[in-house]
Write a protein that holds these residues in place. Structure first.
Motif, PDB file in Angstrom:
ATOM      1  N   VAL A  78       0.844  -1.193   0.000  1.00 55.42           N
ATOM      2  CA  VAL A  78       0.000   0.000   0.000  1.00 55.42           C
ATOM      3  C   VAL A  78       0.882   1.247   0.000  1.00 55.42           C
ATOM      4  O   VAL A  78       1.744   1.406   0.871  1.00 55.42           O
ATOM      5  CB  VAL A  78      -0.935   0.031   1.226  1.00 55.42           C
ATOM      6  CG1 VAL A  78      -1.893   1.215   1.133  1.00 55.42           C
ATOM      7  CG2 VAL A  78      -1.714  -1.279   1.321  1.00 55.42           C
ATOM      8  N   MET A  81       0.564   6.059   2.308  1.00 59.07           N
ATOM      9  CA  MET A  81       0.097   6.184   3.699  1.00 59.07           C
ATOM     10  C   MET A  81       1.105   7.027   4.462  1.00 59.07           C
ATOM     11  O   MET A  81       2.308   6.778   4.390  1.00 59.07           O
ATOM     12  CB  MET A  81      -0.052   4.813   4.366  1.00 59.07           C
ATOM     13  CG  MET A  81      -1.161   3.954   3.801  1.00 59.07           C
ATOM     14  SD  MET A  81      -1.509   2.509   4.842  1.00 59.07           S
ATOM     15  CE  MET A  81       0.060   1.672   4.818  1.00 59.07           C
ATOM     16  N   CYS A  86      -4.472   7.417   7.942  1.00 60.43           N
ATOM     17  CA  CYS A  86      -4.430   6.687   6.670  1.00 60.43           C
ATOM     18  C   CYS A  86      -4.614   5.202   6.916  1.00 60.43           C
ATOM     19  O   CYS A  86      -5.330   4.512   6.180  1.00 60.43           O
ATOM     20  CB  CYS A  86      -3.097   6.929   5.962  1.00 60.43           C
ATOM     21  SG  CYS A  86      -2.764   8.648   5.553  1.00 60.43           S
ATOM     22  N   VAL A  90      -7.602   2.892   5.289  1.00 61.45           N
ATOM     23  CA  VAL A  90      -7.362   1.702   4.468  1.00 61.45           C
ATOM     24  C   VAL A  90      -8.029   0.490   5.101  1.00 61.45           C
ATOM     25  O   VAL A  90      -8.648  -0.337   4.406  1.00 61.45           O
ATOM     26  CB  VAL A  90      -5.849   1.461   4.294  1.00 61.45           C
ATOM     27  CG1 VAL A  90      -5.596   0.127   3.582  1.00 61.45           C
ATOM     28  CG2 VAL A  90      -5.219   2.596   3.495  1.00 61.45           C
ATOM     29  N   VAL A 130      -8.649  -0.326  -2.657  1.00 65.49           N
ATOM     30  CA  VAL A 130      -7.785   0.552  -1.861  1.00 65.49           C
ATOM     31  C   VAL A 130      -7.193   1.648  -2.740  1.00 65.49           C
ATOM     32  O   VAL A 130      -7.090   2.808  -2.334  1.00 65.49           O
ATOM     33  CB  VAL A 130      -6.675  -0.265  -1.173  1.00 65.49           C
ATOM     34  CG1 VAL A 130      -5.776   0.650  -0.337  1.00 65.49           C
ATOM     35  CG2 VAL A 130      -7.280  -1.349  -0.290  1.00 65.49           C
ATOM     36  N   PHE A 135      -4.912   5.317  -2.282  1.00 65.03           N
ATOM     37  CA  PHE A 135      -3.668   4.710  -1.829  1.00 65.03           C
ATOM     38  C   PHE A 135      -3.238   3.651  -2.843  1.00 65.03           C
ATOM     39  O   PHE A 135      -3.765   2.531  -2.831  1.00 65.03           O
ATOM     40  CB  PHE A 135      -3.852   4.061  -0.444  1.00 65.03           C
ATOM     41  CG  PHE A 135      -4.348   5.022   0.604  1.00 65.03           C
ATOM     42  CD1 PHE A 135      -3.462   5.806   1.319  1.00 65.03           C
ATOM     43  CD2 PHE A 135      -5.708   5.167   0.852  1.00 65.03           C
ATOM     44  CE1 PHE A 135      -3.911   6.699   2.275  1.00 65.03           C
ATOM     45  CE2 PHE A 135      -6.174   6.055   1.804  1.00 65.03           C
ATOM     46  CZ  PHE A 135      -5.276   6.829   2.519  1.00 65.03           C
ATOM     47  N   THR A 137      -2.128   0.625  -4.662  1.00 63.87           N
ATOM     48  CA  THR A 137      -1.952  -0.682  -4.021  1.00 63.87           C
ATOM     49  C   THR A 137      -1.839  -1.778  -5.065  1.00 63.87           C
ATOM     50  O   THR A 137      -2.475  -1.716  -6.112  1.00 63.87           O
ATOM     51  CB  THR A 137      -3.157  -0.978  -3.093  1.00 63.87           C
ATOM     52  OG1 THR A 137      -3.234   0.053  -2.110  1.00 63.87           O
ATOM     53  CG2 THR A 137      -3.001  -2.316  -2.384  1.00 63.87           C
TER      54      THR A 137
END
Length: 820
Positions: A78, A81, A86, A90, A130, A135, A137
């Motif tokens: 991820v 963050m 954060c 998530v 996500v 974010f 991912t």
């Protein structure tokens, strides 16, 4: 009524139409399930449900029915963050996804560990959800950790942004703050370029900072605000925007502001961005070092192997070697893969995996582990494990799983950070209102400074990093010292254990009996009698018989040829040699066979007091010799127990061995509580009794019969040389057979938890103390109002301090070195 959700579940144990019916009834019995047809052919259930039914309730129902839904775990990488908020966002995205049972997000490693229902959703779909939340991912593709290059590249990118922002900000800072520090400079600027021109230069340069290096705060913070989930970027975006746009109005339309309040704060907005970017750069550099222990383990595996093919040695990538092939290990090279030695002799340095500094001798039939270092001899080994099945890969997975764990102490952090950012925004708004109502002139300017300072200084970065960074570094260092935490929460539980209980055989002792004494009676010769006994025992597979044989071999005695060997279960054996009858067995056996007892019996008492098992030998009806056999105590057992006592731990021994022998061993080692003669279920009861009496129990064992006790204890520690069953039941695996690993595991646990508490104290204390200062509580008394720039510096410094403190765990020294 909420819309129905449909999940496709893959079920286990389905074998017939009856199974299908039971699985369907179990699912439809859950309140909220509308339909649940089960397909036997593809072993799936398609469940349509709405509240109050949940995926967890469905899986619980299937578990009880005996048709569990298949679970799978994926690790997601991820990005972007930056703080505890954060992490929470998530986790909410993941846990709110139908089919996800559990999601743990680690800010320090930037990973999410997700357990989900197979068939309900895929790793790529989870990653997409996500990513959509802001974010970036992707599922991790292999079992190795992020390489140092990933973090190095991120640190370099942040460094470039910080330097660019600093270069653009320096003129702004000098033009504005130079005049405050040196009034003569202010007058020079006014005379030379004019204050209006100075403000326009500041506006242009600050705008470049905001839309260039500082754009990241707005691209992430604004969407977070719009989604009602503000986090660190949102606080920075709000604070810098307030300072920037107020300054823009002061330059472009000063008339709309109250008289005397048209001031510029461009330097505050620009410097805040510079300082936070520098803080993130330092964070990225520090984060890159938190996983060094695991990367060092991964780096142990060589890329190539020398493979023996029909007598020719070929170089081949390790990934292309298969089990059963023969690899050549030259002196000084790393062992490429796990294998069994088929030719050669050498010493192998296994310290990188076991923590043992002494090289281990290897010869034909011995196992070698990939990543260890060969000594001066050449070896050939048949490969027994490749890829994820190698011991090194299993260790890496084990440590990474522990690093992704959520400790009980983290629950406090989660509860606070869930509401922290909204509370901070509320405090900032209240601060502005109070300054506007009761503040001195220029109230608007002072209100802006105080509100921005509160927003900037309160970013919860340090809170989010406090626990996971310490876990990452602590478990990595533990692995280097030979203690592998299979469960991260064992890291917290172990240091609070009040009593440490040990199995005896194979844990405190070598697990292999040895002959410790042989004394012939008057009129008999030691070697002659021992040769007869060895000849009789050679026909037995009993461990005690093998101990006597090894003892005879060590003394250079050749077993005599005997005949008519007969075992008397529980007592001993009969044999004959040259018409002479031989008896070997216990004192009760001698009495049963009417052998007269002599003063030789008295010599047995001191041996029994030391925990040795004593046998007697009779030749032709006369007592001829006594034999002492014992399971030797490991060399490092006494130092390890002494170190645990020094830590204030109570010691216990739980064993299935004879009570008298166990009592003698316990007395010799200074063990406080001895429970002997117990079966495996008795060990569980003994652990429970210790738990009820003393509190948390750590149990150390190695055998199959220890598995129930290892599972029942608050923390189970398995000797790495023990059985797979014991290791699977344990929370901590000691990769060598040395008890020094127990002591080092306790020390790592204690030091890591101390480190976490230090980090949390700083992270929470920093905010508790400085938010009121930023709001201006000191202004009425001392005229002190915290600058937003100082707030940004303090906020960045807090995260770097937490990371630096966690990195100290890399240098934890072992309490005990391996004594073997």
């Amino acid at each position: 009524m909420s819309a129905a959700t449909t999940l496709t579940l893959k079920l286990e144990n389905l074998s017939c139409a009856s199974c299908v019916g039971r699985a369907e009834r179990a699912l439809t019995a859950v309140d909220g399930v509308e339909s649940a047809p089960v397909n036997l052919a593809n072993e799936t259930a398609r469940v349509a449900f709405s509240g109050p039914a949940t995926a967890s309730k469905l899986t619980d129902a299937l578990d009880r029915a005996g048709y569990p839904a298949r679970r799978e775990t994926v690790v997601l990488e991820v990005g972007s963050m930056t703080c505890a908020s954060c992490v929470g966002r998530v986790e909410r995205v993941l846990t709110g996804t139908p089919g996800v049972l559990e999601a743990r997000v680690n800010l320090a490693s930037e990973r999410a560990f997700v357990t989900y229902l197979a068939g309900a959703i895929s790793p790529d779909e989870l990653a997409a959800k996500v990513s959509k939340a802001g974010f970036p991912t992707h599922p991790r593709a292999d079992a190795t950790s992020k390489g140092p290059g990933d973090k190095e590249a991120e640190a370099q990118a942040l460094k470039r942004k910080a330097l660019l922002a600093a270069a653009l900000t320096a003129p702004v800072f000098i033009l504005e703050m130079g005049g405050h520090v040196f009034p003569a400079f202010h007058h020079w600027v006014a005379r030379s370029i004019g204050l209006g021109t100075s403000h326009w230069i500041q506006l242009i340069l600050t705008s470049l900072v905001m839309i260039g290096p500082g754009r990241v705060f707005f691209s992430k913070g604004v969407p977070a605000l719009l989604h009602g989930a503000p986090e660190m970027n949102a606080l920075v975006a709000l604070g810098t925007s307030a300072a920037y746009f107020y300054s823009v109005v002061s330059v472009l339309a000063p008339g709309i502001l109250p008289t005397g309040t048209a001031n510029v704060y461009f330097e505050a907005a620009a410097v805040i961005i510079v300082l936070i970017l520098i803080g993130r750069w330092m964070e990225a550099r520090a984060k890159g070092r938190t996983g060094e222990a695991i990367r060092a383990l991964v780096a142990l595996a060589p890329n190539d192997a020398l493979v023996d093919v029909d007598g020719q040695t070929l170089t081949r990538p390790v990934a292309q070697v298969v089990t059963g092939e023969v690899v050549v290990i030259r002196p000084g090279e790393r062992v490429p893969l796990d294998g069994e030695v088929i030719e050669g002799e050498s010493l192998i340095d296994e310290s990188m995996i076991t923590g043992e500094p002494v090289p281990v001798p290897k010869t034909k039939g011995d196992c070698v582990t990939g990543g260890t270092v060969n000594g001066t001899g050449a070896l050939k080994a048949r490969v027994t494990a490749v890829g994820p099945d190698t011991l090194l890969s299993q260790i890496v997975r084990m440590v990474e799983d522990a690093q992704g764990a959520r400790l009980p102490i983290q629950a406090l952090v989660d509860r606070i950070t869930a509401v922290f950012v909204p509370i901070v925004m509320g405090i900032a708004a209240l601060t502005v209102v109070v300054w506007l109502l009761i503040g001195p002139d220029p109230a608007l300017g002072l209100a802006l400074v105080a509100g921005v300072s509160v927003l900037i200084i309160a970013c919860p970065c340090a809170m989010g990093l406090a626990t996971p960074t310490s876990i990452m570094v602590g478990t990595g260092r533990a692995a280097q010292l030979g203690a592998l935490f299979r469960r991260g929460d064992a890291l917290q539980t172990l240091q609070s254990a009040e009593i440490v209980a040990f199995d005896k055989t194979g844990t405190l002792t070598q697990g292999r009996p040895e002959m410790t004494a042989f004394e012939a009676a008057d009129g008999f010769k030691d070697e002659e009698v021992l040769a007869m006994v060895a000849g009789a025992e050679a026909q037995s597979e009993h461990p005690l018989a093998q101990a006597i044989l090894r003892g005879a071999e060590d003394r250079g005695v050749t077993p005599a040829k005997v005949r008519n060997v007969q075992t008397v279960t529980g007592f001993g054996l009969h044999a004959e040699i040259d018409e002479t009858q031989i008896l070997v067995g216990s004192q009760q056996f001698m009495a049963r066979e009417d052998v007269p007892l002599t003063d030789l019996v008295d010599r047995a008492d001191p041996m029994r007091a030391k925990g040795h098992t004593v046998f007697f030998v009779a030749l032709g009806g006369q007592l001829a010799a006594l034999i002492g056999v014992a399971d030797p105590i490991k060399p490092d057992t006494a130092p390890a127990l002494a170190a645990l006592r020094a830590m204030g731990k109570q010691l216990a021994m739980i064993t299935g061995d004879d009570p008298a022998t166990a009592a003698a061993i316990g007395h010799q080692l200074g063990i406080d509580h001895v429970n002997a003669g117990v079966l495996p279920d008795g060990k569980v009861a003994a652990v429970e009794a210790l738990h009820n009496k003393f509190g948390k129990v750590a149990f150390v064992g190695d055998g199959i019969n220890d598995a129930p006790a290892l599972a029942r204890a608050d923390v189970g520690l398995a000797i790495g040389t023990g059985t797979d069953v014991a290791i699977e039941a344990a929370d901590v695996v000691l990769s060598s057979g040395a008890l020094s690993g127990v002591v080092n595991a306790f020390e790592i646990s204690r030091r890591t938890m101390t480190n976490i508490r230090q980090n949390l104290f700083w992270a929470f204390g920093y905010n508790v103390l400085l938010i009121p200062v930023a709001a201006g509580v000191l202004y009425p008394v001392w005229g002190i109002l915290l600058s937003p720039m100082l707030g940004a510096g303090a906020m960045a410094a807090s995260s770097v301090l937490v990371l630096t403190n966690a990195l100290r765990l890399r240098f934890v020294r072992p309490i005990l070195e391996d004594a073997t």
